[in-house]
Motif scaffolding. Structure first.
Motif, PDB file in Angstrom:
ATOM      1  N   ASN A 116      -2.144  -6.025 -50.823  1.00 61.37           N
ATOM      2  CA  ASN A 116      -1.419  -7.264 -50.579  1.00 61.37           C
ATOM      3  C   ASN A 116      -1.234  -7.453 -49.066  1.00 61.37           C
ATOM      4  O   ASN A 116      -1.600  -6.584 -48.259  1.00 61.37           O
ATOM      5  CB  ASN A 116      -0.078  -7.295 -51.322  1.00 61.37           C
ATOM      6  N   ASP A 117      -0.670  -8.576 -48.658  1.00 59.49           N
ATOM      7  CA  ASP A 117      -0.544  -8.886 -47.230  1.00 59.49           C
ATOM      8  C   ASP A 117       0.317  -7.860 -46.503  1.00 59.49           C
ATOM      9  O   ASP A 117       0.041  -7.498 -45.354  1.00 59.49           O
ATOM     10  CB  ASP A 117       0.051 -10.283 -47.042  1.00 59.49           C
ATOM     11  N   ALA A 118       1.380  -7.394 -47.165  1.00 58.01           N
ATOM     12  CA  ALA A 118       2.272  -6.433 -46.520  1.00 58.01           C
ATOM     13  C   ALA A 118       1.539  -5.140 -46.175  1.00 58.01           C
ATOM     14  O   ALA A 118       1.794  -4.525 -45.133  1.00 58.01           O
ATOM     15  CB  ALA A 118       3.466  -6.140 -47.424  1.00 58.01           C
ATOM     16  N   MET A 119       0.606  -4.729 -47.034  1.00 59.96           N
ATOM     17  CA  MET A 119      -0.148  -3.504 -46.778  1.00 59.96           C
ATOM     18  C   MET A 119      -0.998  -3.657 -45.516  1.00 59.96           C
ATOM     19  O   MET A 119      -1.095  -2.736 -44.697  1.00 59.96           O
ATOM     20  CB  MET A 119      -1.030  -3.196 -47.996  1.00 59.96           C
ATOM     21  N   HIS A 120      -1.603  -4.827 -45.345  1.00 60.43           N
ATOM     22  CA  HIS A 120      -2.396  -5.085 -44.138  1.00 60.43           C
ATOM     23  C   HIS A 120      -1.509  -5.054 -42.896  1.00 60.43           C
ATOM     24  O   HIS A 120      -1.896  -4.524 -41.851  1.00 60.43           O
ATOM     25  CB  HIS A 120      -3.095  -6.435 -44.251  1.00 60.43           C
ATOM     26  N   ARG A 121      -0.299  -5.640 -43.000  1.00 57.88           N
ATOM     27  CA  ARG A 121       0.604  -5.668 -41.846  1.00 57.88           C
ATOM     28  C   ARG A 121       1.068  -4.263 -41.479  1.00 57.88           C
ATOM     29  O   ARG A 121       1.166  -3.917 -40.296  1.00 57.88           O
ATOM     30  CB  ARG A 121       1.814  -6.548 -42.152  1.00 57.88           C
ATOM     31  N   ILE A 122       1.359  -3.442 -42.485  1.00 57.38           N
ATOM     32  CA  ILE A 122       1.819  -2.084 -42.215  1.00 57.38           C
ATOM     33  C   ILE A 122       0.757  -1.271 -41.494  1.00 57.38           C
ATOM     34  O   ILE A 122       1.034  -0.578 -40.512  1.00 57.38           O
ATOM     35  CB  ILE A 122       2.219  -1.388 -43.532  1.00 57.38           C
ATOM     36  N   CYS A 123      -0.475  -1.368 -41.979  1.00 53.15           N
ATOM     37  CA  CYS A 123      -1.554  -0.533 -41.455  1.00 53.15           C
ATOM     38  C   CYS A 123      -2.272  -1.151 -40.263  1.00 53.15           C
ATOM     39  O   CYS A 123      -2.959  -0.439 -39.509  1.00 53.15           O
ATOM     40  CB  CYS A 123      -2.566  -0.228 -42.556  1.00 53.15           C
ATOM     41  N   GLY A 124      -2.145  -2.465 -40.083  1.00 52.98           N
ATOM     42  CA  GLY A 124      -2.786  -3.122 -38.946  1.00 52.98           C
ATOM     43  C   GLY A 124      -4.293  -3.229 -39.061  1.00 52.98           C
ATOM     44  O   GLY A 124      -4.989  -3.283 -38.042  1.00 52.98           O
ATOM     45  N   VAL A 125      -4.813  -3.244 -40.291  1.00 51.27           N
ATOM     46  CA  VAL A 125      -6.259  -3.382 -40.505  1.00 51.27           C
ATOM     47  C   VAL A 125      -6.527  -4.561 -41.429  1.00 51.27           C
ATOM     48  O   VAL A 125      -5.689  -4.921 -42.256  1.00 51.27           O
ATOM     49  CB  VAL A 125      -6.880  -2.097 -41.098  1.00 51.27           C
ATOM     50  N   ASP A 126      -7.711  -5.160 -41.281  1.00 52.44           N
ATOM     51  CA  ASP A 126      -8.072  -6.329 -42.075  1.00 52.44           C
ATOM     52  C   ASP A 126      -8.756  -5.968 -43.387  1.00 52.44           C
ATOM     53  O   ASP A 126      -8.712  -6.741 -44.342  1.00 52.44           O
ATOM     54  CB  ASP A 126      -8.999  -7.251 -41.264  1.00 52.44           C
ATOM     55  N   THR A 127      -9.403  -4.800 -43.426  1.00 49.03           N
ATOM     56  CA  THR A 127     -10.168  -4.405 -44.609  1.00 49.03           C
ATOM     57  C   THR A 127      -9.399  -3.366 -45.422  1.00 49.03           C
ATOM     58  O   THR A 127      -8.948  -2.355 -44.865  1.00 49.03           O
ATOM     59  CB  THR A 127     -11.529  -3.811 -44.196  1.00 49.03           C
ATOM     60  N   PRO A 128      -9.216  -3.579 -46.729  1.00 50.45           N
ATOM     61  CA  PRO A 128      -8.522  -2.577 -47.554  1.00 50.45           C
ATOM     62  C   PRO A 128      -9.253  -1.240 -47.541  1.00 50.45           C
ATOM     63  O   PRO A 128     -10.483  -1.190 -47.552  1.00 50.45           O
ATOM     64  CB  PRO A 128      -8.533  -3.206 -48.953  1.00 50.45           C
ATOM     65  N   LEU A 129      -8.500  -0.157 -47.518  1.00 54.63           N
ATOM     66  CA  LEU A 129      -9.072   1.175 -47.483  1.00 54.63           C
ATOM     67  C   LEU A 129      -8.652   1.960 -48.720  1.00 54.63           C
ATOM     68  O   LEU A 129      -7.487   1.914 -49.121  1.00 54.63           O
ATOM     69  CB  LEU A 129      -8.596   1.933 -46.235  1.00 54.63           C
ATOM     70  N   GLY A 130      -9.612   2.677 -49.298  1.00 55.61           N
ATOM     71  CA  GLY A 130      -9.289   3.571 -50.405  1.00 55.61           C
ATOM     72  C   GLY A 130      -8.557   4.793 -49.889  1.00 55.61           C
ATOM     73  O   GLY A 130      -8.443   5.006 -48.667  1.00 55.61           O
ATOM     74  N   PRO A 131      -8.030   5.648 -50.774  1.00 50.94           N
ATOM     75  CA  PRO A 131      -7.246   6.811 -50.352  1.00 50.94           C
ATOM     76  C   PRO A 131      -7.953   7.706 -49.334  1.00 50.94           C
ATOM     77  O   PRO A 131      -7.351   8.113 -48.336  1.00 50.94           O
ATOM     78  CB  PRO A 131      -6.983   7.553 -51.659  1.00 50.94           C
ATOM     79  N   GLU A 132      -9.226   8.014 -49.559  1.00 52.56           N
ATOM     80  CA  GLU A 132      -9.928   8.911 -48.645  1.00 52.56           C
ATOM     81  C   GLU A 132     -10.171   8.239 -47.296  1.00 52.56           C
ATOM     82  O   GLU A 132      -9.959   8.851 -46.239  1.00 52.56           O
ATOM     83  CB  GLU A 132     -11.253   9.363 -49.258  1.00 52.56           C
ATOM     84  N   ALA A 133     -10.600   6.977 -47.312  1.00 54.62           N
ATOM     85  CA  ALA A 133     -10.820   6.257 -46.059  1.00 54.62           C
ATOM     86  C   ALA A 133      -9.514   6.073 -45.306  1.00 54.62           C
ATOM     87  O   ALA A 133      -9.472   6.159 -44.071  1.00 54.62           O
ATOM     88  CB  ALA A 133     -11.469   4.901 -46.338  1.00 54.62           C
ATOM     89  N   PHE A 134      -8.440   5.818 -46.042  1.00 56.79           N
ATOM     90  CA  PHE A 134      -7.120   5.686 -45.433  1.00 56.79           C
ATOM     91  C   PHE A 134      -6.759   6.970 -44.692  1.00 56.79           C
ATOM     92  O   PHE A 134      -6.284   6.938 -43.548  1.00 56.79           O
ATOM     93  CB  PHE A 134      -6.091   5.393 -46.523  1.00 56.79           C
ATOM     94  N   THR A 135      -6.982   8.115 -45.352  1.00 56.35           N
ATOM     95  CA  THR A 135      -6.658   9.398 -44.735  1.00 56.35           C
ATOM     96  C   THR A 135      -7.517   9.655 -43.509  1.00 56.35           C
ATOM     97  O   THR A 135      -7.026  10.106 -42.468  1.00 56.35           O
ATOM     98  CB  THR A 135      -6.838  10.533 -45.752  1.00 56.35           C
ATOM     99  N   GLN A 136      -8.810   9.367 -43.609  1.00 59.88           N
ATOM    100  CA  GLN A 136      -9.727   9.623 -42.498  1.00 59.88           C
ATOM    101  C   GLN A 136      -9.443   8.745 -41.284  1.00 59.88           C
ATOM    102  O   GLN A 136      -9.466   9.214 -40.140  1.00 59.88           O
ATOM    103  CB  GLN A 136     -11.172   9.414 -42.954  1.00 59.88           C
ATOM    104  N   LYS A 137      -9.173   7.472 -41.517  1.00 58.44           N
ATOM    105  CA  LYS A 137      -9.078   6.513 -40.415  1.00 58.44           C
ATOM    106  C   LYS A 137      -7.665   6.319 -39.858  1.00 58.44           C
ATOM    107  O   LYS A 137      -7.512   5.940 -38.695  1.00 58.44           O
ATOM    108  CB  LYS A 137      -9.636   5.154 -40.861  1.00 58.44           C
ATOM    109  N   LEU A 138      -6.643   6.556 -40.695  1.00 60.56           N
ATOM    110  CA  LEU A 138      -5.297   6.207 -40.260  1.00 60.56           C
ATOM    111  C   LEU A 138      -4.338   7.394 -40.173  1.00 60.56           C
ATOM    112  O   LEU A 138      -3.402   7.353 -39.368  1.00 60.56           O
ATOM    113  CB  LEU A 138      -4.701   5.148 -41.205  1.00 60.56           C
TER     114      LEU A 138
END
Length: 218
Positions: free
Chosen positions: A86-108
């Motif tokens: 959702n939009d709030a998730m993008h605002r929290i993470c500051g990224v435009d593309t949704p990330l799965g759990p593994e990509a989230f861990t690797q990139k953020l």
């Protein structure tokens, strides 16, 4: 023969005197002897429309409530690997593309928190859910944020995992407030200790600098 030529929705007074909504269908009839006519069928859909409106209103209320709390919502379809934020998730993470759990861990994920985040994510396979303690992420703009993530694994009727859903909440402000509170408590404790040491030191100084009783009688 009968063939539906048209359909439309209309409103009118129902049997109970209330205004009702109807789905109406019109068909042309032909008896084969050249006699033609029309058949009109009206179905009362008032209750259905009211349920639909109530559902939309409820869904909108829920959406507004989630937006007000600032909670990030995310999901992962395990069959297609499609990730939805959702939009709030993008605002929290500051990224435009949704990330799965593994990509989230690797990139953020902050390097010091990667192992713990991975372990908590893996635990969902055994418990079907997890709740992480606050962990740090580093946004693409370089800002470090503290987030609290929960997740749940959904299964179909056969027990096969189908979807991973969860929430992420930015708790940076609360974390900083907690740190300031602990720092304030530490400073207060140091201040009390310093005051006590100074008081004792002053007493020692007075002990060694005060004249003895013999000196005072001279």
């Amino acid at each position: 023969q009968m063939c539906i030529r048209d359909s439309y929705q209309t409103v009118g007074e129902g049997p109970d005197g209330r205004t009702s909504a109807y789905d109406s269908y019109v068909a042309r009839t032909d008896d084969g002897d050249g006699v033609h006519g029309l058949v009109v069928v009206a179905i009362d859909v008032t209750e259905r429309l009211e349920r639909e409106r109530a559902f939309v209103a409820s869904e909108e209320s829920g959406r507004l409530a989630v937006e007000a709390t600032g909670i990030g919502l995310w999901s992962l379809d395990l069959a297609t690997n499609v990730v939805t934020w959702n939009d709030a998730m993008h605002r929290i993470c500051g990224v435009d593309t949704p990330l799965g759990p593994e990509a989230f861990t690797q990139k953020l994920a902050h390097p010091d928190d990667v192992a713990r985040i991975r372990a908590n994510t893996e635990s969902i396979k055994l418990q079907d859910r997890f709740q992480d303690s606050p962990a740090r992420i580093i946004r693409p703009d370089g800002e470090t944020r503290w987030v609290l993530t929960t997740g749940r694994l959904l299964r179909d009727t056969r027990g096969t995992p189908t979807q991973l859903i969860g929430t992420t909440l930015d708790v940076t402000s609360e974390r900083l407030l907690d740190e300031r509170l602990r720092q304030s408590q530490r400073l207060e404790a140091v201040g009390q200790l310093s005051a006590g040491v100074a008081h004792n030191f002053n007493n020692i100084c007075l002990l060694y600098t005060s004249p003895s009783p013999r000196d005072r009688t001279r």
